[in-house]
Design a protein around this motif. Structure first.
Motif, PDB file in Angstrom:
ATOM      1  N   THR A   1      58.874  70.388   5.083  1.00 48.18           N
ATOM      2  CA  THR A   1      59.545  71.876   4.896  1.00 48.18           C
ATOM      3  C   THR A   1      58.584  72.657   5.520  1.00 48.18           C
ATOM      4  O   THR A   1      57.176  72.554   5.322  1.00 48.18           O
ATOM      5  N   SER A   2      58.790  73.363   6.375  1.00 51.39           N
ATOM      6  CA  SER A   2      57.643  74.240   7.389  1.00 51.39           C
ATOM      7  C   SER A   2      57.506  75.291   6.510  1.00 51.39           C
ATOM      8  O   SER A   2      58.087  75.820   5.403  1.00 51.39           O
ATOM      9  N   LYS A   3      56.213  75.877   6.962  1.00 55.16           N
ATOM     10  CA  LYS A   3      55.611  77.271   6.209  1.00 55.16           C
ATOM     11  C   LYS A   3      56.544  78.265   6.437  1.00 55.16           C
ATOM     12  O   LYS A   3      56.788  79.200   5.765  1.00 55.16           O
ATOM     13  N   GLU A   4      57.290  78.430   7.726  1.00 53.95           N
ATOM     14  CA  GLU A   4      58.127  79.665   7.752  1.00 53.95           C
ATOM     15  C   GLU A   4      59.590  79.517   6.930  1.00 53.95           C
ATOM     16  O   GLU A   4      59.743  80.655   6.498  1.00 53.95           O
ATOM     17  N   SER A   5      59.727  78.296   6.411  1.00 52.01           N
ATOM     18  CA  SER A   5      60.875  78.277   5.631  1.00 52.01           C
ATOM     19  C   SER A   5      60.701  78.822   4.408  1.00 52.01           C
ATOM     20  O   SER A   5      61.129  79.668   3.705  1.00 52.01           O
ATOM     21  N   LYS A   6      59.341  78.369   3.679  1.00 52.20           N
ATOM     22  CA  LYS A   6      58.812  78.938   2.492  1.00 52.20           C
ATOM     23  C   LYS A   6      58.686  80.527   2.505  1.00 52.20           C
ATOM     24  O   LYS A   6      59.187  81.182   1.681  1.00 52.20           O
ATOM     25  N   GLU A   7      58.286  80.859   3.601  1.00 52.43           N
ATOM     26  CA  GLU A   7      58.133  82.437   3.662  1.00 52.43           C
ATOM     27  C   GLU A   7      59.221  83.230   3.681  1.00 52.43           C
ATOM     28  O   GLU A   7      59.590  84.199   2.931  1.00 52.43           O
ATOM     29  N   ASP A   8      60.393  82.873   4.272  1.00 47.63           N
ATOM     30  CA  ASP A   8      61.735  83.295   4.436  1.00 47.63           C
ATOM     31  C   ASP A   8      62.342  83.146   3.143  1.00 47.63           C
ATOM     32  O   ASP A   8      63.113  84.203   2.639  1.00 47.63           O
ATOM     33  N   ALA A   9      62.159  82.149   2.271  1.00 51.12           N
ATOM     34  CA  ALA A   9      62.801  81.974   1.045  1.00 51.12           C
ATOM     35  C   ALA A   9      62.339  82.747   0.114  1.00 51.12           C
ATOM     36  O   ALA A   9      62.964  83.715  -0.580  1.00 51.12           O
ATOM     37  N   GLU A  10      60.866  83.079   0.265  1.00 52.50           N
ATOM     38  CA  GLU A  10      60.048  84.113  -0.763  1.00 52.50           C
ATOM     39  C   GLU A  10      60.691  85.589  -0.296  1.00 52.50           C
ATOM     40  O   GLU A  10      60.870  86.377  -1.076  1.00 52.50           O
ATOM     41  N   ALA A  11      60.710  85.729   0.876  1.00 53.55           N
ATOM     42  CA  ALA A  11      60.911  87.094   1.300  1.00 53.55           C
ATOM     43  C   ALA A  11      62.439  87.357   0.955  1.00 53.55           C
ATOM     44  O   ALA A  11      62.836  88.510   0.373  1.00 53.55           O
ATOM     45  N   LEU A  12      63.332  86.619   0.874  1.00 53.18           N
ATOM     46  CA  LEU A  12      64.573  86.730   0.781  1.00 53.18           C
ATOM     47  C   LEU A  12      64.754  87.091  -0.868  1.00 53.18           C
ATOM     48  O   LEU A  12      65.283  87.921  -1.055  1.00 53.18           O
ATOM     49  N   ALA A  13      64.159  86.230  -1.604  1.00 53.26           N
ATOM     50  CA  ALA A  13      64.189  86.411  -3.174  1.00 53.26           C
ATOM     51  C   ALA A  13      63.582  87.853  -3.368  1.00 53.26           C
ATOM     52  O   ALA A  13      64.010  88.643  -4.225  1.00 53.26           O
ATOM     53  N   GLN A  14      62.526  88.049  -2.780  1.00 59.08           N
ATOM     54  CA  GLN A  14      62.015  89.382  -3.066  1.00 59.08           C
ATOM     55  C   GLN A  14      62.748  90.552  -2.581  1.00 59.08           C
ATOM     56  O   GLN A  14      62.783  91.577  -3.536  1.00 59.08           O
ATOM     57  N   ASN A  15      63.493  90.466  -1.644  1.00 59.08           N
ATOM     58  CA  ASN A  15      64.384  91.311  -1.149  1.00 59.08           C
ATOM     59  C   ASN A  15      65.515  91.807  -1.827  1.00 59.08           C
ATOM     60  O   ASN A  15      65.715  92.757  -2.169  1.00 59.08           O
ATOM     61  N   LEU A  16      66.085  90.614  -2.568  1.00 59.13           N
ATOM     62  CA  LEU A  16      67.075  90.852  -3.346  1.00 59.13           C
ATOM     63  C   LEU A  16      66.663  91.047  -5.034  1.00 59.13           C
ATOM     64  O   LEU A  16      67.536  91.445  -5.570  1.00 59.13           O
ATOM     65  N   GLY A  17      65.292  90.920  -5.225  1.00 53.29           N
ATOM     66  CA  GLY A  17      65.054  91.077  -6.547  1.00 53.29           C
ATOM     67  C   GLY A  17      65.274  90.095  -7.563  1.00 53.29           C
ATOM     68  O   GLY A  17      65.379  90.335  -8.901  1.00 53.29           O
ATOM     69  N   ILE A  18      65.724  88.744  -7.038  1.00 48.20           N
ATOM     70  CA  ILE A  18      65.839  87.562  -7.875  1.00 48.20           C
ATOM     71  C   ILE A  18      64.920  86.906  -8.387  1.00 48.20           C
ATOM     72  O   ILE A  18      63.706  86.786  -7.831  1.00 48.20           O
ATOM     73  N   GLU A  19      65.141  86.183  -9.555  1.00 50.17           N
ATOM     74  CA  GLU A  19      63.956  85.424  -9.888  1.00 50.17           C
ATOM     75  C   GLU A  19      63.837  84.124  -9.030  1.00 50.17           C
ATOM     76  O   GLU A  19      64.783  83.455  -8.386  1.00 50.17           O
ATOM     77  N   PHE A  20      62.633  83.652  -8.699  1.00 46.18           N
ATOM     78  CA  PHE A  20      61.990  82.742  -7.691  1.00 46.18           C
ATOM     79  C   PHE A  20      61.339  81.631  -8.394  1.00 46.18           C
ATOM     80  O   PHE A  20      60.224  82.085  -9.047  1.00 46.18           O
ATOM     81  N   LEU A  21      62.101  80.492  -8.308  1.00 47.50           N
ATOM     82  CA  LEU A  21      61.340  79.301  -8.869  1.00 47.50           C
ATOM     83  C   LEU A  21      60.905  78.269  -7.708  1.00 47.50           C
ATOM     84  O   LEU A  21      61.575  78.447  -6.756  1.00 47.50           O
ATOM     85  N   GLU A  22      59.618  77.557  -7.758  1.00 50.46           N
ATOM     86  CA  GLU A  22      59.080  76.678  -6.867  1.00 50.46           C
ATOM     87  C   GLU A  22      58.770  75.487  -7.393  1.00 50.46           C
ATOM     88  O   GLU A  22      57.975  75.285  -8.448  1.00 50.46           O
ATOM     89  N   TYR A  23      59.649  74.331  -6.897  1.00 49.76           N
ATOM     90  CA  TYR A  23      59.284  72.975  -7.696  1.00 49.76           C
ATOM     91  C   TYR A  23      59.189  72.011  -6.373  1.00 49.76           C
ATOM     92  O   TYR A  23      60.149  71.517  -5.939  1.00 49.76           O
ATOM     93  N   PRO A  24      57.822  71.764  -5.905  1.00 48.94           N
ATOM     94  CA  PRO A  24      57.744  70.714  -4.878  1.00 48.94           C
ATOM     95  C   PRO A  24      58.432  69.478  -5.419  1.00 48.94           C
ATOM     96  O   PRO A  24      57.928  69.205  -6.506  1.00 48.94           O
ATOM     97  N   ILE A  25      58.978  68.826  -4.340  1.00 44.85           N
ATOM     98  CA  ILE A  25      59.382  67.400  -4.595  1.00 44.85           C
ATOM     99  C   ILE A  25      58.749  66.062  -3.980  1.00 44.85           C
ATOM    100  O   ILE A  25      59.071  65.132  -4.146  1.00 44.85           O
ATOM    101  N   GLY A  26      57.630  66.595  -3.207  1.00 43.31           N
ATOM    102  CA  GLY A  26      56.851  65.387  -2.559  1.00 43.31           C
ATOM    103  C   GLY A  26      56.155  64.386  -3.452  1.00 43.31           C
ATOM    104  O   GLY A  26      56.496  63.106  -2.928  1.00 43.31           O
TER     105      GLY A  26
END
Length: 560
Positions: free
Chosen positions: A351-376
């Motif tokens: 997973t790219s660094k850009e994908s994480k940044e975009d997912a976080e930005a989207l969640a913040q813009n929408l105001g939704i709960e954001f959870l992160e679970y790495p699967i490595g």
């Protein structure tokens, strides 16, 4: 002036919730009763769409019968006549339009052209005669669905009877272009009959079906006189005067056949009386909507109704930082509110660094709960346990299935609904992992081509720019191995979607598509992928139909 006042109503019933549906009918009837002679509600308004094998359950039929009796009793309190769509027993079960007034069923019209897609013949007897209502000078015909358009319906009968008004109760599902098709049909009838046409249509989502409402009135000059709101409940009162109809009929130069209708068709006829002096009301007209807005509203309505009617608390979806999950997150927030949407980011080593940044930005813009679970770590544990060191497509799919397991674990723990983010383009060609990214309880964009996904996202960002701009610009990728892009397997989506549209919706052959200018090897590859992916689609979650030929609602091909 001889005038008829009509209350035109569109409601969103809940399938099988007879008490709520009855209350909704009585509430809106109360609002329009004061100055309406006739009040019209859609097909199946009392029970909801579509009961299917519930018709074989005794409790369902008993509750239906009780509800009809309660409605008839309650009609004592109203002055207007109600015409409502409901299943009804008359020595058999019919899809009916009941005419109810002052504690009595004055007449019942039974649908003739039963819906083949819904297999209505499995549940209903076919209607056997038309119905004419006489009110003052007005001669009114009743129909359900396509009864006045198909050759085996009552088209010729109502034309020969020279009716002044055709009332149609509809449960017409939405797809792109469906409203225009519907209006074209009824405008042709208005021109043919020299009469008004009134169509009351259902609203709401029910599994893979969405009903857009947009009930309308067309005048004898083929103009839309009334248009109710799209994708929400609505009503209005409007008036028609007999003189306007008479003028149109007198100006018509087409010769009318002089025949006696009862010689070729047995029909029911009732007479309504009303001594009140009617008031005149102007109709309302909903502004026209852009295609993207209509599709987006359909998706929002469908998801909202599926969640609410099934009483889910919240929804959960995987956020990848890509376009599909970003759009689904926006749809979910607009349908349910930000408090009821959870986004889960599950990065792998690829997973790219850009994908994480975009997912976080989207969640913040929408105001939704954001959870992160790495699967490595889980991913490597699986590989070590199974004892394989080489990396191939099985390892790519394993990542998608680990993510699905996390989402369904949260679903079981919390009672959330898992949203699948697959689109029609990928589902058509099987570009997705079964029990992985194709898994879920509901798939909001399963009937949306990838190119339309981008159009919808741009429309949504025009309202509120929640999706990061970089999501629109980067090359689509599942990020299941280093440097992966969708275009390693698929042609550009602009080409893929055109091929899929011609094949799935226009029913073009392989050769006919090639003759449209597409490369032979590309067309053959795409069509082969569509056929191979049938087994995946049979096991994938359903979602709302928004195109004319939906993979879920309309396509029925064998797997083998």
């Amino acid at each position: 002036m001889c005038t008829l006042n009509i209350g035109l109503v569109q409601i969103n019933p809940v399938l099988g919730d007879f008490e709520q549906n009855l209350n909704k009918v009585l509430e809106v009837w109360t609002q329009v009763d004061g100055h309406s002679h006739i009040v019209i509600l859609p097909e199946l308004a009392l029970c909801g769409f579509f009961p299917a094998d519930l018709f074989f359950e005794t409790d369902f039929l008993l509750n239906l019968n009780k509800t009809i009796k309660k409605l008839i009793e309650a009609s004592e309190n109203f002055n207007s006549t109600l015409i409502i769509g409901t299943p009804y027993f008359d020595r058999g079960l019919f899809n009916s339009a009941l005419v109810i007034k002052k504690g009595a069923v004055l007449a019942g019209y039974y649908k003739r052209c039963l819906n083949e897609t819904l297999n209505e013949r499995k549940y209903f007897y076919q209607g056997f005669k038309p119905l004419i209502i006489n009110f003052k000078k007005f001669k009114i015909g009743i129909s359900i669905g396509w009864d006045c358009w198909k050759d085996n319906g009552w088209f010729h009968f109502y034309e020969d009877m020279d009716i002044d008004l055709l009332i149609n109760l509809g449960a017409f599902p939405y797809y792109v272009g469906s409203f225009q098709e519907r209006q074209k049909v009824f405008k042709a009838l208005a021109q043919r009959f020299n009469s008004y046409i009134v169509c009351s249509n259902l609203v709401g989502g029910q599994e893979c079906w969405v009903f857009d409402g947009r009930s309308f009135v067309i005048d004898p000059y083929e103009e839309t006189a009334v248009l109710l709101s799209g994708f929400k409940e609505d009503f209005c009162i409007f008036s028609i005067d007999y003189e306007s109809i008479l003028r149109k009929k007198l100006s018509n130069t087409q010769a009318k056949k002089e025949i006696e209708p009862c010689k070729f068709c047995v029909f029911d006829e009732i007479f309504l009386e009303d001594k009140r002096t009617p008031l005149r009301f102007d109709g309302k007209k909903e502004p026209s909507l852009a295609e993207e807005e209509k599709v987006y509203k359909a998706l929002v309505l469908s998801l909202r109704d599926y969640v609410e009617k099934n009483k889910f608390k919240k929804v959960v979806l995987g956020l990848s930082g890509g376009m599909d999950s970003s759009l689904v997150a926006c749809i979910a927030v607009d349908a349910l509110g930000k408090e009821r949407v959870i986004g889960v980011f599950m990065p792998s080593p690829f997973t790219s660094k850009e994908s994480k940044e975009d997912a976080e930005a989207l969640a913040q813009n929408l105001g939704i709960e954001f959870l992160e679970y790495p699967i490595g770590e889980v991913f490597e544990t699986f590989r070590k346990t199974l004892g394989y060191s080489d990396f191939d497509v099985a390892d790519e799919n394993l990542q998608a299935r680990i993510r699905a397991n996390i989402l369904f674990y949260l679903s079981n723990k919390k009672g959330y609904l898992v949203l699948c983010t697959s689109n029609k383009s990928e589902a058509s060609v099987g570009y997705g992992t079964i029990y992985g990214d194709m898994a879920g309880g509901f798939a909001p964009i399963i009937d949306v081509y990838k190119t339309m996904v981008y159009r919808l996202a741009k429309y949504r960002n025009h309202l509120k720019p929640d999706i990061p701009e970089r999501v629109f610009l980067k090359v689509p990728s599942a990020e299941l191995r280093p440097g992966q892009t969708d275009y390693e397997v698929l042609p550009p989506y602009e080409i893929l979607d055109q091929i899929l549209y011609l094949y799935l919706e226009k029913k073009y052959s392989c050769q006919a598509i090639i003759e449209k200018g597409f490369e032979k090897s590309v067309v053959e590859k795409v069509l082969a992928m569509v056929k191979r992916a049938e087994f995946k689609r049979k096991q994938a979650p359903f979602g709302p139909k928004v195109t004319k030929i939906s993979l879920v609602a309309d396509r029925n091909y064998p797997v083998v």
